[in-house]
Write a protein that holds these residues in place. Structure first.
Motif, mmCIF file in Angstrom:
data_model
loop_
_atom_site.group_PDB
_atom_site.id
_atom_site.type_symbol
_atom_site.label_atom_id
_atom_site.label_comp_id
_atom_site.label_asym_id
_atom_site.label_seq_id
_atom_site.Cartn_x
_atom_site.Cartn_y
_atom_site.Cartn_z
ATOM 1 N N ARG A 87 0.836 -1.206 0.000
ATOM 2 C CA ARG A 87 0.000 0.000 0.000
ATOM 3 C C ARG A 87 0.868 1.252 0.000
ATOM 4 O O ARG A 87 0.546 2.235 -0.683
ATOM 5 C CB ARG A 87 -0.907 -0.014 1.234
ATOM 6 N N TYR A 88 1.962 1.217 0.747
ATOM 7 C CA TYR A 88 2.886 2.357 0.766
ATOM 8 C C TYR A 88 3.445 2.632 -0.623
ATOM 9 O O TYR A 88 3.485 3.781 -1.076
ATOM 10 C CB TYR A 88 4.020 2.076 1.750
ATOM 11 N N GLU A 89 3.885 1.584 -1.303
ATOM 12 C CA GLU A 89 4.449 1.753 -2.645
ATOM 13 C C GLU A 89 3.392 2.294 -3.606
ATOM 14 O O GLU A 89 3.699 3.101 -4.494
ATOM 15 C CB GLU A 89 5.007 0.420 -3.153
ATOM 16 N N GLU A 90 2.153 1.859 -3.434
ATOM 17 C CA GLU A 90 1.067 2.337 -4.297
ATOM 18 C C GLU A 90 0.836 3.843 -4.097
ATOM 19 O O GLU A 90 0.730 4.592 -5.067
ATOM 20 C CB GLU A 90 -0.203 1.554 -3.986
ATOM 21 N N LEU A 91 0.751 4.276 -2.838
ATOM 22 C CA LEU A 91 0.527 5.698 -2.553
ATOM 23 C C LEU A 91 1.736 6.530 -2.942
ATOM 24 O O LEU A 91 1.599 7.670 -3.429
ATOM 25 C CB LEU A 91 0.221 5.884 -1.065
ATOM 26 N N LYS A 92 2.921 5.996 -2.754
ATOM 27 C CA LYS A 92 4.142 6.702 -3.154
ATOM 28 C C LYS A 92 4.169 6.907 -4.666
ATOM 29 O O LYS A 92 4.540 7.986 -5.159
ATOM 30 C CB LYS A 92 5.358 5.906 -2.699
ATOM 31 N N ALA A 93 3.772 5.888 -5.424
ATOM 32 C CA ALA A 93 3.726 6.002 -6.886
ATOM 33 C C ALA A 93 2.723 7.076 -7.313
ATOM 34 O O ALA A 93 2.962 7.824 -8.271
ATOM 35 C CB ALA A 93 3.381 4.654 -7.511
ATOM 36 N N GLU A 94 1.596 7.159 -6.607
ATOM 37 C CA GLU A 94 0.616 8.207 -6.923
ATOM 38 C C GLU A 94 1.211 9.591 -6.695
ATOM 39 O O GLU A 94 1.002 10.508 -7.503
ATOM 40 C CB GLU A 94 -0.633 8.021 -6.057
ATOM 41 N N ASP A 95 1.945 9.762 -5.606
ATOM 42 C CA ASP A 95 2.573 11.055 -5.334
ATOM 43 C C ASP A 95 3.627 11.395 -6.377
ATOM 44 O O ASP A 95 3.748 12.543 -6.817
ATOM 45 C CB ASP A 95 3.219 11.043 -3.940
ATOM 46 N N GLU A 96 4.393 10.395 -6.785
ATOM 47 C CA GLU A 96 5.423 10.626 -7.805
ATOM 48 C C GLU A 96 4.787 11.023 -9.135
ATOM 49 O O GLU A 96 5.298 11.892 -9.843
ATOM 50 C CB GLU A 96 6.282 9.373 -7.957
ATOM 51 N N ARG B 142 1.847 12.498 -9.460
ATOM 52 C CA ARG B 142 1.286 13.837 -9.272
ATOM 53 C C ARG B 142 2.395 14.895 -9.384
ATOM 54 O O ARG B 142 2.200 15.956 -9.969
ATOM 55 C CB ARG B 142 0.579 13.911 -7.917
ATOM 56 N N LEU B 143 3.553 14.602 -8.833
ATOM 57 C CA LEU B 143 4.682 15.535 -8.924
ATOM 58 C C LEU B 143 5.161 15.659 -10.360
ATOM 59 O O LEU B 143 5.469 16.765 -10.826
ATOM 60 C CB LEU B 143 5.821 15.046 -8.031
ATOM 61 N N GLN B 144 5.214 14.551 -11.068
ATOM 62 C CA GLN B 144 5.639 14.593 -12.465
ATOM 63 C C GLN B 144 4.675 15.424 -13.306
ATOM 64 O O GLN B 144 5.086 16.218 -14.157
ATOM 65 C CB GLN B 144 5.743 13.174 -13.026
ATOM 66 N N THR B 145 3.365 15.259 -13.060
ATOM 67 C CA THR B 145 2.368 16.042 -13.787
ATOM 68 C C THR B 145 2.549 17.542 -13.514
ATOM 69 O O THR B 145 2.453 18.374 -14.423
ATOM 70 C CB THR B 145 0.955 15.602 -13.381
ATOM 71 N N PHE B 146 2.811 17.870 -12.250
ATOM 72 C CA PHE B 146 3.054 19.273 -11.890
ATOM 73 C C PHE B 146 4.291 19.814 -12.601
ATOM 74 O O PHE B 146 4.276 20.932 -13.146
ATOM 75 C CB PHE B 146 3.225 19.413 -10.379
ATOM 76 N N GLU B 147 5.363 19.056 -12.599
ATOM 77 C CA GLU B 147 6.600 19.517 -13.235
ATOM 78 C C GLU B 147 6.414 19.718 -14.734
ATOM 79 O O GLU B 147 6.979 20.648 -15.320
ATOM 80 C CB GLU B 147 7.722 18.514 -12.953
ATOM 81 N N GLU B 148 5.620 18.871 -15.360
ATOM 82 C CA GLU B 148 5.351 19.040 -16.794
ATOM 83 C C GLU B 148 4.532 20.304 -17.039
ATOM 84 O O GLU B 148 4.786 21.044 -18.003
ATOM 85 C CB GLU B 148 4.607 17.808 -17.316
#
Length: 260
Positions: free
Chosen positions: A163-172, A174-180
């Protein structure tokens, strides 16, 4: 402890009672005596990349730059280096990154003229994004958990880790979308800045030749610029840059500027 006695109905055969042989579990083993220790996850915190982006964003305030550029002939007489294209390009780069606007007043015979303006919105803000910031679950401590409880502890950890890896991937993501989105914004702002710079460069390249210096008129124009209500206030940083020999030739009173 043992005790013998005649067994009833056996013609005198002795029966032996043995007590205490089957109490192998009465005394707890050292391992069983250890209680299972409940471990808690680390405190929830953003990903390092998110923390760095938020720290940079906190310093990213929009800019409102007011330029007063003297175009009178006395600039040449007093050996004042004129404001050139490369100087303006550096300021436009700053505004493209931080958001804001640039207003240019050219000082000449009559400086009561419309300002030359460039404006670009603030970049996307990461602060408003909702991140999961999942706490990382610690692995079970094999030395403090009862042997019978270890399989369940491992299964619980594997579930929490997944579950941690799943939520971490979502945050990553979301951050990538913001950076783009941020990169796209800066590309658009930079393109608009280049167009503006190209349009104003001829005026900057003309040798200063105005016979009069309406310096106060240009300052009054910029005072009005700073008094405008904009979406950049109140966090915007206001900067006034005057490139002049300071010799005004008209009798108008000096402009008054509010608090920065």
């Amino acid at each position: 402890m043992t005790r013998s006695f005649p067994c009833p109905g056996t013609g005198g055969v002795l029966c032996i009672l043995v007590a205490g042989l089957f109490c192998f579990s009465c005394t707890p083993t050292p391992e069983a005596a250890i209680s299972s220790e409940i471990t808690t996850p680390e405190a929830s915190k953003p990903l390092p990349a998110v923390t760095a982006a938020l720290a940079a964003e906190a310093k990213n305030k929009p800019l409102r730059l007011a330029l007063v550029l003297d175009r009178s002939g006395s600039m040449h007489d007093h050996l004042i280096t004129p404001f050139a294209e490369q100087h303006l390009a550096s300021l436009l780069d700053l505004v493209s990154v931080h958001g804001g606007e640039v207003a240019i007043a050219l000082v000449c015979d009559d400086s009561n003229q419309p300002l030359l303006r460039f404006k670009t919105p603030q970049p996307p803000q990461l602060m408003g994004e909702a991140f999961n910031n999942p706490p990382e679950p610690p692995p079970p401590d094999e030395n403090t958990i009862n042997a019978l409880q270890r399989p369940e502890a491992r299964r619980s950890y594997e579930t929490a880790r997944a579950r941690y890896e799943e939520l971490k991937a979502e945050d990553e993501q979301r951050l990538q979308t913001f950076e783009e989105a941020l990169a796209a914004h800066q590309n658009e702002a930079q393109t608009a800045a280049e167009v503006f710079l190209k349009s104003i460069t001829p005026a900057l390249e003309e040798p200063p030749a105005c016979m009069e210096t309406d310096l106060h008129g240009a300052l009054h124009r910029q005072a009005l610029f700073f008094s405008e209500e904009t979406t950049f206030e109140p966090s915007a940083r206001r900067v006034l840059i005057v490139v002049s020999d300071g010799l005004g030739t008209n009798g108008e009173p000096a402009a008054e500027f509010g608090e920065p």
